[in-house]
Write a protein that holds these residues in place. Structure first.
Motif, short mmCIF file in Angstrom:
data_model
loop_
_atom_site.label_atom_id
_atom_site.label_comp_id
_atom_site.label_asym_id
_atom_site.label_seq_id
_atom_site.Cartn_x
_atom_site.Cartn_y
_atom_site.Cartn_z
N LYS A 1 -10.40 2.19 1.00
CA LYS A 1 -9.61 1.07 0.51
C LYS A 1 -8.87 1.22 1.44
CE LYS A 1 -9.13 -1.13 -4.20
NZ LYS A 1 -9.55 -2.21 -3.80
N LEU A 2 -8.54 2.59 2.01
CA LEU A 2 -7.39 2.74 2.82
C LEU A 2 -8.93 2.04 4.79
CD1 LEU A 2 -4.77 3.23 4.52
CD2 LEU A 2 -5.13 5.91 4.20
N ALA B 1 -8.75 -1.20 5.11
CA ALA B 1 -7.40 -1.87 5.52
C ALA B 1 -6.44 -1.50 7.09
CB ALA B 1 -6.10 -1.15 4.78
N LEU C 1 -1.12 -0.19 -1.79
CA LEU C 1 -2.24 0.85 -1.22
C LEU C 1 -2.14 1.96 -2.77
CD1 LEU C 1 -3.72 1.15 1.75
CD2 LEU C 1 -5.14 0.04 -0.79
N PRO D 1 -1.35 -3.92 6.50
CA PRO D 1 -1.13 -3.86 5.27
C PRO D 1 0.22 -3.92 4.02
CG PRO D 1 -2.64 -2.13 6.42
CD PRO D 1 -1.41 -2.80 7.13
N GLN D 2 -0.29 -4.82 3.24
CA GLN D 2 1.05 -4.44 2.77
C GLN D 2 1.74 -3.92 2.57
OE1 GLN D 2 0.64 -6.73 -0.96
NE2 GLN D 2 2.94 -7.22 -1.96
N GLU E 1 -4.30 -7.86 11.10
CA GLU E 1 -3.38 -7.90 9.15
C GLU E 1 -2.75 -6.02 9.06
OE1 GLU E 1 -5.03 -8.51 4.86
OE2 GLU E 1 -6.69 -9.02 6.51
N SER F 1 4.05 1.30 0.05
CA SER F 1 2.69 0.68 0.23
C SER F 1 2.30 0.44 -1.34
CB SER F 1 1.31 1.10 0.66
OG SER F 1 1.75 2.07 0.46
N ARG G 1 -9.29 -3.71 9.46
CA ARG G 1 -8.75 -5.02 9.93
C ARG G 1 -7.23 -5.26 10.47
NH1 ARG G 1 -9.26 -6.87 3.13
NH2 ARG G 1 -11.24 -7.09 3.67
N LEU G 2 -6.72 -4.46 10.24
CA LEU G 2 -5.75 -4.07 11.05
C LEU G 2 -5.76 -4.06 12.68
CD1 LEU G 2 -2.19 -3.26 11.80
CD2 LEU G 2 -2.90 -1.10 11.05
#
Length: 282
Positions: free
Chosen positions: A259-260, A263, A233, A274-275, A272, A231, A266-267
């Protein structure tokens, strides 16, 4: 309802009655937009508060289980017995056969205490298993509301367990937090700057948020490094912590947890992904 500052307390110290004038001034200050004049506290509904009970009760039971085990081990250590594991299934049967290094059996009062602790331990384990089974039953059902749908989606992330997913949903994601900064502040994963004149330094975590969420996210961040190695992150963390300076990884794991959390927020709110994050099949 508003919560005024200490200097604007709405409860009279002498009369012990509601001071309407101070309460009105607190409301007017809040309407004018004055910072720290009056703060608004969001009161959860009965349904939201009730949904948190299984997760919090399980956390209490797990702590009680640890305390009982440690107390039993301490009692046996005073007798010189150190190889007994109270959490095994065969522990109640093995307890009566224990012997001290001198070959003497456990004294009667100590044995009675250990047996009572063992009974309490079995009860705690049964109650914990009951809560976990009820949670899995609810998870297997079709999503009936927004928190349930969030829980199902969050549990699909590889490395995120059902317990962590339920805690995040009912403690954080069901709240109407306006942006990513509010999410990080609620979890207590923001810094505490100390500014005085030309001096600028960080005093560590603010520790003003939800302790349960902060502890859970720090644990999840370490697991995330193991289960989501590809990932974005994880790659970001590895790049920042590659200098091997003392304390770098401990500092950066807090940043990764922040940050997690954003993320994952937002999920579940926008869908969305996470990348690079791997999801289990639906």
């Amino acid at each position: 309802m508003p919560r005024a500052s200490r200097s604007r307390a709405s409860i009279g110290a002498k009369t012990d009655r509601l001071d309407v004038e101070l309460l009105k001034r607190a409301f007017l200050g809040w309407l004018r937009g004055e910072r720290d004049h009056c703060k608004m506290a969001a009161i959860p509904t009965l349904e939201l508060e009730d949904a948190r009970r299984p997760s919090r009760e399980r956390e209490t039971l797990v702590g009680e289980r640890t305390r009982i085990i440690n107390r039993m081990r301490g009692t046996l250590a005073r007798l010189g017995i150190r190889n007994f594991k109270p959490n095994l299934r065969s522990s109640p049967e093995r307890l009566a056969a224990l012997r001290t290094p001198e070959g003497v059996g456990i004294p009667a009062n100590t044995m009675a205490e250990l047996q009572r602790d063992m009974a309490r331990l079995q009860l705690v384990k049964e109650q914990t298993k009951e809560i976990e089974q009820m949670r899995l039953t609810r998870l297997a059902q079709p999503p009936a509301d927004a928190p349930h749908a969030m829980l199902v989606l969050l549990a699909r992330v590889v490395g995120v367990g059902v317990e962590t997913a339920e805690m995040l949903v009912h403690e954080v994601f069901v709240r109407n937090l306006r942006d990513r900064r509010a999410v990080a502040r609620y979890a207590g994963l923001t810094g505490a700057p100390d500014e005085s004149g030309a001096r600028r330094r960080e005093k560590g975590l603010a520790r003003a948020g939800n302790t349960r969420v902060r502890r859970g996210m720090l644990q999840l961040a370490w697991r995330f490094l193991m289960f989501q190695k590809d990932s974005a992150l994880t790659q970001w963390f590895q790049g920042r912590a590659a200098d091997r300076r003392p304390g770098t990884r401990k500092t950066m794991i807090v940043a990764l947890a922040r940050k997690l959390l954003i993320a994952l927020w937002r999920l579940v709110t926008t869908g969305e992904v996470p990348q690079g994050v791997v999801l289990r099949a639906a």
